[in-house]
Design a protein around this motif. Structure first.
Motif, mmCIF file in Angstrom:
data_model
loop_
_atom_site.group_PDB
_atom_site.id
_atom_site.type_symbol
_atom_site.label_atom_id
_atom_site.label_comp_id
_atom_site.label_asym_id
_atom_site.label_seq_id
_atom_site.Cartn_x
_atom_site.Cartn_y
_atom_site.Cartn_z
ATOM 1 N N PRO A 59 0.807 -1.228 0.000
ATOM 2 C CA PRO A 59 0.000 0.000 0.000
ATOM 3 C C PRO A 59 0.843 1.282 0.000
ATOM 4 O O PRO A 59 0.386 2.330 -0.431
ATOM 5 C CB PRO A 59 -0.825 -0.094 1.286
ATOM 6 N N ARG A 60 2.081 1.198 0.457
ATOM 7 C CA ARG A 60 2.954 2.370 0.497
ATOM 8 C C ARG A 60 3.815 2.511 -0.753
ATOM 9 O O ARG A 60 4.602 3.449 -0.855
ATOM 10 C CB ARG A 60 3.851 2.310 1.725
ATOM 11 N N PHE A 61 3.702 1.560 -1.697
ATOM 12 C CA PHE A 61 4.470 1.648 -2.931
ATOM 13 C C PHE A 61 4.023 2.883 -3.687
ATOM 14 O O PHE A 61 2.867 3.026 -4.059
ATOM 15 C CB PHE A 61 4.284 0.390 -3.784
ATOM 16 N N ALA A 62 4.966 3.789 -3.921
ATOM 17 C CA ALA A 62 4.630 5.096 -4.501
ATOM 18 C C ALA A 62 4.447 5.046 -6.015
ATOM 19 O O ALA A 62 3.838 5.934 -6.588
ATOM 20 C CB ALA A 62 5.718 6.109 -4.139
ATOM 21 N N GLY A 63 4.981 4.049 -6.657
ATOM 22 C CA GLY A 63 4.847 3.958 -8.101
ATOM 23 C C GLY A 63 5.831 4.828 -8.870
ATOM 24 O O GLY A 63 5.690 4.996 -10.070
ATOM 25 N N ASP A 64 6.845 5.371 -8.178
ATOM 26 C CA ASP A 64 7.835 6.198 -8.871
ATOM 27 C C ASP A 64 8.880 5.350 -9.595
ATOM 28 O O ASP A 64 9.680 5.870 -10.363
ATOM 29 C CB ASP A 64 8.505 7.184 -7.913
ATOM 30 N N ALA A 65 8.860 4.048 -9.366
ATOM 31 C CA ALA A 65 9.717 3.096 -10.087
ATOM 32 C C ALA A 65 8.824 1.933 -10.518
ATOM 33 O O ALA A 65 7.686 1.818 -10.070
ATOM 34 C CB ALA A 65 10.831 2.587 -9.174
ATOM 35 N N ARG A 66 9.359 1.082 -11.383
ATOM 36 C CA ARG A 66 8.601 -0.107 -11.759
ATOM 37 C C ARG A 66 8.492 -1.022 -10.542
ATOM 38 O O ARG A 66 9.403 -1.071 -9.714
ATOM 39 C CB ARG A 66 9.295 -0.839 -12.907
ATOM 40 N N ILE A 67 7.416 -1.756 -10.443
ATOM 41 C CA ILE A 67 7.221 -2.668 -9.313
ATOM 42 C C ILE A 67 8.346 -3.705 -9.276
ATOM 43 O O ILE A 67 8.819 -4.075 -8.208
ATOM 44 C CB ILE A 67 5.822 -3.327 -9.330
#
Length: 186
Positions: A59-67
């Motif tokens: 839930p805290r993955f910001a999405g500023d990099a690829r998963i």
């Protein structure tokens, strides 16, 4: 679905999406963990730790990099943590019976040809030279030259600048070259 779409679905509570994400990304996480740890059991533990952390922090993955880059970074950190733990834990010595069983030749074993023996010896020396690298250089070398990540992806995984990755990679390659030259000449 892309990895990012699976991550978004998993964040929304879709356990099947998370399971698919784990299935897609665990082979790569295992490879990087094994390349750092050089032990199947420890690498499997690091991968398990990786996906526990991913599940907890998705839930805290910001999405500023690829998963996949984010998971790779977590796998590297899990492997490094396992490596540090291993260094603090002394190895248990083998008992005499186990040593005899390991060293006793079997009738089924066949002598290796000279070429295969030389190739095996060289591979062993290369592995030993990589293992001798200081951790910060070894990890960059493994990610860039073994896992074939780009310089940018390696920088993202290790949270370093691109110039720092290039410098560490250059130093790792110089050390390996010198080590292998000594071996070949010696």
């Amino acid at each position: 679905m892309t990895d990012e779409e699976l991550a978004a679905a998993a964040t929304g509570g879709d356990e099947r999406a998370f399971a698919e994400l784990v299935q897609r990304l665990s082979p790569r996480a295992y490879r990087v963990a094994w390349s750092i740890l050089r032990d199947d059991h420890d690498a499997e533990d690091a991968v398990q730790d990786t996906f526990l952390a991913v599940h907890r922090n998705l839930p805290r993955f910001a999405g500023d990099a690829r998963i996949s880059t984010w998971v790779h970074r977590i796998a590297v950190n899990a492997a490094l943590m396992k490596l540090r733990t291993r260094r603090r834990r002394p190895e248990a010595p083998l008992d005499a019976d186990a040593m005899l069983q390991v060293s006793a030749p079997t009738q089924a074993s066949q002598p290796l040809g000279a070429e295969r023996l030389e190739a095996a010896e060289l591979a062993s020396r290369i592995g030993a030279a990589v293992d001798e690298l200081e951790e910060k250089y070894r990890v960059v070398f493994l990610l860039r030259d073994v896992e074939e990540l780009s310089i940018q992806d390696t920088a993202e995984v290790l949270e370093l600048s691109v110039p720092a990755v290039k410098t560490r990679l250059h130093r790792a390659r110089l050390y390996l070259r010198a080590s292998l030259e000594r071996y070949v000449k010696g």
